[in-house]
Design an enzyme around this catalytic site. Structure first.
Site, PDB file in Angstrom:
ATOM      1  N   THR A  12      -3.266  -6.136  -2.566  1.00  0.00           N
ATOM      2  CA  THR A  12      -3.865  -6.152  -1.228  1.00  0.00           C
ATOM      3  C   THR A  12      -3.332  -5.045  -0.326  1.00  0.00           C
ATOM      4  OG1 THR A  12      -2.207  -7.748  -0.466  1.00  0.00           O
ATOM      5  CG2 THR A  12      -4.276  -8.636  -1.335  1.00  0.00           C
ATOM      6  N   VAL A  15      -2.195   1.143  -1.342  1.00  0.00           N
ATOM      7  CA  VAL A  15      -2.282   1.782  -2.656  1.00  0.00           C
ATOM      8  C   VAL A  15      -2.910   0.833  -3.675  1.00  0.00           C
ATOM      9  CG1 VAL A  15      -0.954   2.786  -4.566  1.00  0.00           C
ATOM     10  CG2 VAL A  15      -0.361   3.350  -2.206  1.00  0.00           C
ATOM     11  N   SER A  41      -0.497 -13.246   0.873  1.00  0.00           N
ATOM     12  CA  SER A  41      -1.815 -12.715   0.525  1.00  0.00           C
ATOM     13  C   SER A  41      -2.521 -13.519  -0.555  1.00  0.00           C
ATOM     14  CB  SER A  41      -1.679 -11.261   0.051  1.00  0.00           C
ATOM     15  OG  SER A  41      -1.165 -10.436   1.076  1.00  0.00           O
ATOM     16  N   CYS A 130       4.585  10.998  -3.950  1.00  0.00           N
ATOM     17  CA  CYS A 130       3.276  11.577  -3.633  1.00  0.00           C
ATOM     18  C   CYS A 130       3.337  13.088  -3.409  1.00  0.00           C
ATOM     19  CB  CYS A 130       2.675  10.887  -2.422  1.00  0.00           C
ATOM     20  SG  CYS A 130       3.816  10.658  -1.049  1.00  0.00           S
ATOM     21  N   SER A 160      -0.144   7.923   6.346  1.00  0.00           N
ATOM     22  CA  SER A 160      -0.501   6.927   5.338  1.00  0.00           C
ATOM     23  C   SER A 160       0.536   6.865   4.232  1.00  0.00           C
ATOM     24  CB  SER A 160      -1.885   7.210   4.749  1.00  0.00           C
ATOM     25  OG  SER A 160      -1.942   8.525   4.215  1.00  0.00           O
ATOM     26  N   GLY A 161       1.389   7.886   4.143  1.00  0.00           N
ATOM     27  CA  GLY A 161       2.504   7.824   3.214  1.00  0.00           C
ATOM     28  C   GLY A 161       3.471   6.710   3.558  1.00  0.00           C
ATOM     29  N   ARG A 226       7.005  14.515   8.746  1.00  0.00           N
ATOM     30  CA  ARG A 226       5.864  13.635   9.005  1.00  0.00           C
ATOM     31  C   ARG A 226       5.037  14.226  10.151  1.00  0.00           C
ATOM     32  NH1 ARG A 226       4.557  10.271   5.346  1.00  0.00           N
ATOM     33  NH2 ARG A 226       6.521   9.105   5.389  1.00  0.00           N
ATOM     34  N   HIS A 233      -1.403  14.955   2.254  1.00  0.00           N
ATOM     35  CA  HIS A 233      -0.182  15.723   2.492  1.00  0.00           C
ATOM     36  C   HIS A 233      -0.457  17.211   2.255  1.00  0.00           C
ATOM     37  CE1 HIS A 233       1.822  12.011   2.781  1.00  0.00           C
ATOM     38  NE2 HIS A 233       2.486  11.980   1.636  1.00  0.00           N
ATOM     39  N   ASN A 306      -2.705  11.831  -0.527  1.00  0.00           N
ATOM     40  CA  ASN A 306      -1.475  11.197  -0.991  1.00  0.00           C
ATOM     41  C   ASN A 306      -1.671   9.783  -1.502  1.00  0.00           C
ATOM     42  OD1 ASN A 306      -1.895  11.041   2.019  1.00  0.00           O
ATOM     43  ND2 ASN A 306      -0.384   9.413   1.806  1.00  0.00           N
TER      44      ASN A 306
END
Length: 327
Positions: A12, A15, A41, A130, A160-161, A226, A233, A306
């Site tokens: 969930t 990734v 979850s 990544c 999002s990393g 970042r 990325h 990424n």
């Protein structure tokens, strides 16, 4: 092709959901599909092709049923506890965490670069960091043709990393996950600082590069940053090569390497950007030019999604390698 029973741990999460999406897109030969996550979850319903999969709570008995491949993407502590359990029951684990990456007994794999290493696994295969993954494709092409003496990475990594918490900080203008606001800002700080002054993310890039390229003595340094970008990325890579080169030859060699797309036409302002890479599986390379400050110096600019090539797609590609060999 034979079908394989697959488990996705952390199904969930950002990734995990993308792994399911990529498997569906690439028509992975799935027989039974088990989606596992935390107690919180459990019970959630995920769609895969024409199926509705009810998420189950991960526990020590989750791998008692017949599972061939398990994609883990639920964080290091979960991988550390449950990946060995899965492997002990005959499951091949493809793990997205950093827990096993530098373990000498665990192959660290980018399929286009060192895919054969996957078959030396003893039950666990590690998916690299990544930002490392996307750099390995162009570096492998260049190393095979010119040799590499030294690598200098400067990364510009999307929020999002950091998963959904990083995205929320950016989208809502918060600083709940990051120590400072990421909106209208850049943070030269990814993961924890170590005693040597580098961050853990920087050391990941350094150590993983050497392992994947089978070059333990390669000189590598990194600064990871970042930036306020949602997905994809970007990495500026400065290389000192062992032999001289022609820039046009480098462009041709890169364009011929599997998974690489060269976007390099300064006259028409053509170069890779995160907005172009989002949602794509290719690694985009541009700004290919000679570094005149040193002998055999080369600069390249590398951009990739990424969450896809940097995580989910690379993991699924490892699974495809296993499936093609019948595991």
């Amino acid at each position: 092709m034979k079908k394989y029973n697959v488990a996705v741990v952390g199904a969930t999460g950002l990734v995990g959901r993308t792994i399911l999406k990529v498997m569906e897109e690439r028509r992975f030969p799935v027989g039974t599909l088990v989606c596992l996550a935390s107690k919180k979850s459990a019970g959630e319903v995920l769609k895969y092709e024409d199926r509705e999969i009810v998420v189950k709570e991960l526990d020590e008995n989750s791998f008692d049923e017949e599972i061939d491949i398990a994609f883990f993407s639920a964080g290091g502590s979960i991988s550390e506890k449950y990946a060995p359990i899965a492997a002990s029951k005959g499951v091949v684990v493809v793990d997205n965490s950093s827990v096993f990456r530098m373990n000498e007994q665990v192959p660290l794999v980018v399929p286009e670069v060192n895919g054969e290493d996957a078959f030396s696994n003893k039950g666990v295969i590690a998916n690299p960091n990544c930002s490392t993954i996307q750099c390995m494709l162009p570096l492998k092409a260049i190393m095979d043709n010119y040799g590499i003496k030294r690598v200098v990475y400067s990364s510009y990594q999307s929020v999002s990393g950091s998963g959904t918490k990083g995205l929320r900080d950016l989208d809502e203008g918060l600083s709940e996950f990051y120590p400072f606001p990421i909106q209208n800002n850049v943070l030269p700080h990814i993961d924890v600082f170590l005693e040597n002054g580098y961050t853990k993310e920087e050391m990941k890039m350094i150590e993983e590069t050497r392992k994947i390229l089978h070059a333990p003595e390669l000189k590598v340094t990194a600064t990871t940053v970042r930036v306020p970008v949602r997905f994809a990325h970007s990495v500026s890579v400065n290389l000192e090569l062992e032999k001289d080169f022609q820039v046009e030859d480098v462009k041709r060699i890169l364009s011929e390497f599997p998974g690489v797309v060269v976007k390099d036409d300064p006259d028409h302002k053509l170069y890779p950007m995160p907005i172009d890479a989002e949602g794509r599986d290719e690694v985009f390379v541009g700004r290919i030019r000679r570094d005149f400050s040193l002998e055999h110096g080369l600069n390249i600019w590398v951009v990739a999604d990424n969450i896809r090539k940097g995580a989910a797609t690379n993991a699924v590609q490892i699974g495809e390698l296993l499936a093609k060999r019948g595991i």
